[in-house]
Design an enzyme around this catalytic site. Sequence first.
Site, PDB file in Angstrom:
ATOM      1  N   ARG A  34       0.832  -1.204   0.000  1.00 29.08           N
ATOM      2  CA  ARG A  34       0.000   0.000   0.000  1.00 29.08           C
ATOM      3  C   ARG A  34       0.869   1.258   0.000  1.00 29.08           C
ATOM      4  O   ARG A  34       1.884   1.325   0.709  1.00 29.08           O
ATOM      5  CB  ARG A  34      -0.964  -0.007   1.189  1.00 29.08           C
ATOM      6  CG  ARG A  34      -2.029  -1.064   1.002  1.00 29.08           C
ATOM      7  CD  ARG A  34      -3.133  -1.051   2.054  1.00 29.08           C
ATOM      8  NE  ARG A  34      -4.099  -2.094   1.719  1.00 29.08           N
ATOM      9  CZ  ARG A  34      -3.900  -3.397   1.945  1.00 29.08           C
ATOM     10  NH1 ARG A  34      -2.809  -3.802   2.556  1.00 29.08           N
ATOM     11  NH2 ARG A  34      -4.801  -4.288   1.572  1.00 29.08           N
ATOM     12  N   ILE A  36       2.097   4.850   0.938  1.00 29.43           N
ATOM     13  CA  ILE A  36       2.112   5.531   2.237  1.00 29.43           C
ATOM     14  C   ILE A  36       1.276   6.812   2.216  1.00 29.43           C
ATOM     15  O   ILE A  36       0.834   7.285   3.262  1.00 29.43           O
ATOM     16  CB  ILE A  36       3.576   5.836   2.637  1.00 29.43           C
ATOM     17  CG1 ILE A  36       3.713   6.006   4.138  1.00 29.43           C
ATOM     18  CG2 ILE A  36       4.116   7.048   1.894  1.00 29.43           C
ATOM     19  CD1 ILE A  36       5.158   6.030   4.626  1.00 29.43           C
ATOM     20  N   VAL A 106      10.450   8.174  -6.775  1.00 24.07           N
ATOM     21  CA  VAL A 106      11.270   7.033  -6.346  1.00 24.07           C
ATOM     22  C   VAL A 106      11.826   6.336  -7.593  1.00 24.07           C
ATOM     23  O   VAL A 106      11.056   5.851  -8.434  1.00 24.07           O
ATOM     24  CB  VAL A 106      10.435   6.043  -5.509  1.00 24.07           C
ATOM     25  CG1 VAL A 106      11.316   4.889  -5.033  1.00 24.07           C
ATOM     26  CG2 VAL A 106       9.778   6.748  -4.328  1.00 24.07           C
ATOM     27  N   HIS A 110       7.650   1.478 -10.365  1.00 21.85           N
ATOM     28  CA  HIS A 110       6.437   1.138  -9.623  1.00 21.85           C
ATOM     29  C   HIS A 110       5.233   1.499 -10.466  1.00 21.85           C
ATOM     30  O   HIS A 110       5.184   2.558 -11.078  1.00 21.85           O
ATOM     31  CB  HIS A 110       6.369   1.838  -8.267  1.00 21.85           C
ATOM     32  CG  HIS A 110       6.686   3.297  -8.282  1.00 21.85           C
ATOM     33  ND1 HIS A 110       7.964   3.792  -8.478  1.00 21.85           N
ATOM     34  CD2 HIS A 110       5.891   4.388  -8.156  1.00 21.85           C
ATOM     35  CE1 HIS A 110       7.943   5.106  -8.447  1.00 21.85           C
ATOM     36  NE2 HIS A 110       6.699   5.504  -8.271  1.00 21.85           N
ATOM     37  N   HIS A 112       1.358   2.314 -10.034  1.00 25.73           N
ATOM     38  CA  HIS A 112       0.308   2.653  -9.077  1.00 25.73           C
ATOM     39  C   HIS A 112      -0.997   1.997  -9.552  1.00 25.73           C
ATOM     40  O   HIS A 112      -1.323   2.073 -10.742  1.00 25.73           O
ATOM     41  CB  HIS A 112       0.052   4.160  -9.056  1.00 25.73           C
ATOM     42  CG  HIS A 112       1.209   5.014  -8.646  1.00 25.73           C
ATOM     43  ND1 HIS A 112       1.292   5.629  -7.405  1.00 25.73           N
ATOM     44  CD2 HIS A 112       2.322   5.398  -9.312  1.00 25.73           C
ATOM     45  CE1 HIS A 112       2.405   6.343  -7.343  1.00 25.73           C
ATOM     46  NE2 HIS A 112       3.049   6.225  -8.491  1.00 25.73           N
TER      47      HIS A 112
HETATM   48  P1  DGP Z   1       6.016   8.508  -7.865  1.00 21.86           P
HETATM   49  O1  DGP Z   1       5.774   9.986  -7.821  1.00 21.86           O
HETATM   50  O2  DGP Z   1       5.266   7.869  -8.986  1.00 21.86           O
HETATM   51  O3  DGP Z   1       7.487   8.173  -7.847  1.00 21.86           O
HETATM   52  O4  DGP Z   1       5.348   7.925  -6.540  1.00 21.86           O
HETATM   53  C1  DGP Z   1       6.056   7.465  -5.430  1.00 21.86           C
HETATM   54  C2  DGP Z   1       5.025   6.957  -4.444  1.00 21.86           C
HETATM   55  O5  DGP Z   1       5.717   6.250  -3.446  1.00 21.86           O
HETATM   56  C3  DGP Z   1       4.214   8.039  -3.753  1.00 21.86           C
HETATM   57  O6  DGP Z   1       2.831   7.851  -4.097  1.00 21.86           O
HETATM   58  C4  DGP Z   1       4.442   7.816  -2.277  1.00 21.86           C
HETATM   59  C5  DGP Z   1       5.041   6.433  -2.216  1.00 21.86           C
HETATM   60  N1  DGP Z   1       6.026   6.257  -1.156  1.00 21.86           N
HETATM   61  C6  DGP Z   1       7.140   7.019  -0.948  1.00 21.86           C
HETATM   62  N2  DGP Z   1       7.814   6.553   0.102  1.00 21.86           N
HETATM   63  C7  DGP Z   1       7.124   5.455   0.545  1.00 21.86           C
HETATM   64  C8  DGP Z   1       7.355   4.551   1.623  1.00 21.86           C
HETATM   65  O7  DGP Z   1       8.309   4.613   2.381  1.00 21.86           O
HETATM   66  N3  DGP Z   1       6.414   3.555   1.769  1.00 21.86           N
HETATM   67  C9  DGP Z   1       5.335   3.432   0.945  1.00 21.86           C
HETATM   68  N4  DGP Z   1       4.486   2.439   1.179  1.00 21.86           N
HETATM   69  N5  DGP Z   1       5.108   4.277  -0.078  1.00 21.86           N
HETATM   70  C10 DGP Z   1       6.010   5.290  -0.258  1.00 21.86           C
END
Ligand code: DGP
Length: 128
Positions: A34, A36, A106, A110, A112
């Site tokens: 999920r 965050i 990141v 990934h 979404h």
């Molecule tokens: P993007 O902008 O597409 O790179 O989205 C990165 C997503 O990653 C963003 O929706 C928040 C999520 N995210 C960042 N750090 C963490 C974390 O430590 N844990 C989780 N579960 N999600 C994270």
Amino acid sequence: MPYAYDDQNIFAKILRGEIPKDTVLETEHSLAFRDINPQAPAHVLVIPKGPYVTFDHFALEASVEEIVDYTRTIGAVCKMMGVQPGEGGAGYRTLSNAGDDAVQEVPHLHVHILAGRPLGPMLLPARN
Ligand code: DGP
């Protein structure tokens, strides 16, 4: 220029178990957990376990086994979420940001999966 993978990115740390995660599904080559900071009532991230930066990187360089596993994992998560339109679900959106213009935060691939409310138009109107 070829992709350089930063193994200190947050999802690499999640894969190594250095940061907690809320797992939805784990397979040999993929992990779903999920987000965050959910942008919809249901917001799951699906990542490959391999060191791929973007979707194009993965699509061009991953093995067939990784690609099949990753694609099937995305499908399985949609099924678990109950959002498949073909099965009576209300639908969902998959998206994958790559690079600066897409505001990729990141640098580990990934996808979404967003669902649980009407998600509006695909993109915000252009500002120029
Ligand atoms: P993007 O902008 O597409 O790179 O989205 C990165 C997503 O990653 C963003 O929706 C928040 C999520 N995210 C960042 N750090 C963490 C974390 O430590 N844990 C989780 N579960 N999600 C994270």
